[in-house]
Design a protein around this motif. Structure first.
Motif, PDB file in Angstrom:
ATOM      1  N   LYS A 244       6.440   9.489  -0.650  1.00  0.00           N
ATOM      2  CA  LYS A 244       5.233   8.810  -1.126  1.00  0.00           C
ATOM      3  C   LYS A 244       4.194   8.962  -0.026  1.00  0.00           C
ATOM      4  O   LYS A 244       3.682   7.998   0.526  1.00  0.00           O
ATOM      5  N   GLU A 356      -1.527  -2.801  -3.911  1.00  0.00           N
ATOM      6  CA  GLU A 356      -0.410  -2.211  -3.182  1.00  0.00           C
ATOM      7  C   GLU A 356       0.934  -2.457  -3.860  1.00  0.00           C
ATOM      8  O   GLU A 356       1.930  -1.821  -3.501  1.00  0.00           O
ATOM      9  N   ASP A 357       0.981  -3.369  -4.832  1.00  0.00           N
ATOM     10  CA  ASP A 357       2.235  -3.564  -5.561  1.00  0.00           C
ATOM     11  C   ASP A 357       2.290  -2.759  -6.850  1.00  0.00           C
ATOM     12  O   ASP A 357       3.239  -2.853  -7.625  1.00  0.00           O
ATOM     13  N   THR A 359       2.905   0.494  -9.159  1.00  0.00           N
ATOM     14  CA  THR A 359       3.863   1.597  -9.051  1.00  0.00           C
ATOM     15  C   THR A 359       3.207   2.885  -8.584  1.00  0.00           C
ATOM     16  O   THR A 359       3.876   3.756  -8.031  1.00  0.00           O
ATOM     17  N   THR A 362       3.820   2.308  -4.941  1.00  0.00           N
ATOM     18  CA  THR A 362       5.174   2.056  -4.455  1.00  0.00           C
ATOM     19  C   THR A 362       6.196   3.113  -4.865  1.00  0.00           C
ATOM     20  O   THR A 362       7.219   3.267  -4.194  1.00  0.00           O
ATOM     21  N   GLU A 363       5.946   3.843  -5.967  1.00  0.00           N
ATOM     22  CA  GLU A 363       6.931   4.797  -6.456  1.00  0.00           C
ATOM     23  C   GLU A 363       6.387   6.219  -6.418  1.00  0.00           C
ATOM     24  O   GLU A 363       5.185   6.441  -6.568  1.00  0.00           O
ATOM     25  N   ARG A 384      -0.040   0.106   6.021  1.00  0.00           N
ATOM     26  CA  ARG A 384       0.195   0.382   4.603  1.00  0.00           C
ATOM     27  C   ARG A 384       0.949   1.698   4.407  1.00  0.00           C
ATOM     28  O   ARG A 384       1.805   1.808   3.521  1.00  0.00           O
ATOM     29  N   THR A 388       6.716   1.355   2.972  1.00  0.00           N
ATOM     30  CA  THR A 388       7.448   1.979   1.879  1.00  0.00           C
ATOM     31  C   THR A 388       8.826   2.363   2.363  1.00  0.00           C
ATOM     32  O   THR A 388       9.037   2.577   3.562  1.00  0.00           O
TER      33      THR A 388
END
Length: 490
Positions: A244, A356-357, A359, A362-363, A384, A388
């Protein structure tokens, strides 16, 4: 060379993701097929190891020249099975050939026997270290870069003296077969580099086949299943998983170059790059100017021209889900947006102010979706970027602090004032940390990854004081302890 097909063996087809046209039919190799391939490879490995560094280097140089001669033909197979532009396929091959050349030329220096210091206490010993081949290495490859990525294992394993059994992705089996066939003729038909084709069961069979090591590239979820299968036989693994990756833009960055890197890193190969740019953190002072450049460059792109479709059809739904989630949580679509991923050919998308939450943050996306978020300063950008479980690669644009920022990032590789450059430098190891895997391909680390170290201590003369013998005396030990106190007690 490919495994000999058994009568009435099940087959599957590979298709062109741009048209759905069938481009090849391949056998579904069974566990018995895989075991037979590994047995043949073991015999070839003994012959290959016996050639020594000079003999292997000569043969691998012949393979390199053959790959150069057949570059365009192999690139067309890559295009047919992945849908990527022809020049992208050719670039992939150019980089793979360069890595093959480096591995062949540097194997002896990296792995050959060398003397090491015995130390003062063991001065009567001559110490040497060398790295011996493992035997047969199993490689499980991905579809997004079906030549460059697996060759990071195949070329280095071969240069280190191993034979290879390669299980390519079921989406790009023709690429794997063509790659192996290009070496078979040079190797005189010996099963030095074989391909087994099929689905997950074929890969699992390779994990359980008794190979000396498995080198895997793919998703983190699949990596866990591969590791579980390998654990049954204590087969060691090298894992190159997803990422990511973040790009950090400092206040003094060359904004045009940074924007160009962000767009290329995020959109090339339709975003289907494990070390591609998925998140951008740009400091407030230059955020608007940088973002304007990214938007302009992205709008100039056309899906189907600068990049192809999703090679794996289901990936469009993943991209669509991340876009919808980000927009529902308050993100702003600067290019594209809802509806951009409704088909296999996904349009380029740039989102800003993405929570930031989400997907999308985060994914792993693996599609042409770029998140651009403002941050107050570089410290927040680094925080930031590191927030992860992944830790594969990263990019930094800064005229003054590039190396300093890079050193603070939790990942295996960083490009400063360029993008993905580390992958094209053969001497640099490639790999990640955390959910991005472990072990390294490329460079000296990549050569050693496919070997076992052997340490040898040879006594040159006997010590006057026996300490590793039942002839040892208290006086002798006293003298030894006295020497240690003088040498090491200060």
């Amino acid at each position: 060379m490919t495994v000999t097909d058994a009568p009435a063996q099940a087959t599957f087809t590979s298709t062109d993701p741009r048209t759905g046209e069938v481009v090849g039919t391949h056998p579904v190799h069974t566990a018995a097929d895989v075991d037979a391939a590994v047995a043949r490879a073991a015999e070839a490995a003994a012959w290959w190891a016996g050639l020594g560094f000079d003999g292997r280097r000569t043969l691998l140089a012949q393979w390199r020249r053959a790959l150069v001669r057949g570059l365009d033909a192999l690139a067309r197979i890559v295009v047919a099975e992945t849908g990527k532009p022809f020049d992208d396929a050719r670039l992939e091959l150019v980089l793979a050939i360069d890595h093959l050349d480096w591995a062949a030329k540097h194997a002896e220096k990296t792995l050959g026997r060398r003397s090491v210091s015995s130390g003062l206490l063991m001065a009567n010993q001559a110490a040497t270290l060398e790295y011996a081949p493992l035997g047969v290495v199993g490689v499980i490859g991905p579809w997004n870069y079906p030549v460059f990525t697996p060759m990071g294992s195949i070329a280095y394993a071969l240069a280190a003296g191993n034979a290879v059994v390669f299980k390519p992705s079921e989406l790009t089996p023709g690429v794997g077969v063509a790659l192996a066939d290009s070496l078979a003729e040079i190797a005189g038909g010996r099963p030095l580099f074989q391909v087994v084709t099929g689905f997950g069961d074929t890969g699992a069979a390779l994990c359980r086949s008794g190979v000396a090591k498995i080198a895997f590239t793919g998703s983190t979820a699949t990596a866990k299943r591969v590791m579980a299968a390998c654990a049954e036989t204590l087969t060691p693994v090298l894992m190159e998983c997803g990422g990511k990756d973040a790009l950090i833009v400092d206040g003094d960055a060359d904004l045009d170059a940074a924007a160009d890197a962000a767009v290329w890193g995020g959109m090339s190969n339709a975003g289907q790059t494990c070390v591609g740019v998925e998140r951008v953190y740009v400091v407030d002072t230059v955020a608007q100017e940088f973002t304007d450049r990214v938007v302009a460059k992205t709008r100039a792109l056309q899906a189907g021209r600068e990049f192809g479709p999703m090679t794996m059809e289901s990936q469009s739904a993943v991209v669509k889900g991340q876009i919808d989630d980000a927009l529902a949580k308050g993100a702003t679509a600067l290019v594209g947006g809802a509806g951009s991923a409704d088909a296999r050919l996904v349009e380029p998308v740039v989102l800003a102010e993405v929570p930031e939450d989400s997907t999308a943050v985060t994914e792993e996306t693996f599609g042409p979706l770029l998140v651009v978020n403002r941050v107050p300063d570089v410290d927040e950008a680094v925080r930031r970027a590191n927030a992860t479980g992944y830790g594969l690669g990263a990019t930094v644009f800064s005229k003054e602090r590039g190396a300093e920022i890079a050193a603070r990032l939790r990942c295996g590789m960083v490009s400063v004032n360029s993008v993905i450059s580390f992958a094209g430098i053969p001497a640099l190891p490639f790999g990640g940390v955390g959910d991005s895997g472990f072990g390294r391909i490329h460079g000296e680390d990549g050569l050693r990854e496919f070997t076992r170290s052997q340490a040898v201590a040879r006594q040159r003369f006997a010590l006057p004081i026996a300490v590793t013998s039942f002839r040892r005396t208290s006086a002798g030990m006293g003298a030894l302890l006295g020497l240690v106190r003088v040498l090491r007690g200060r």
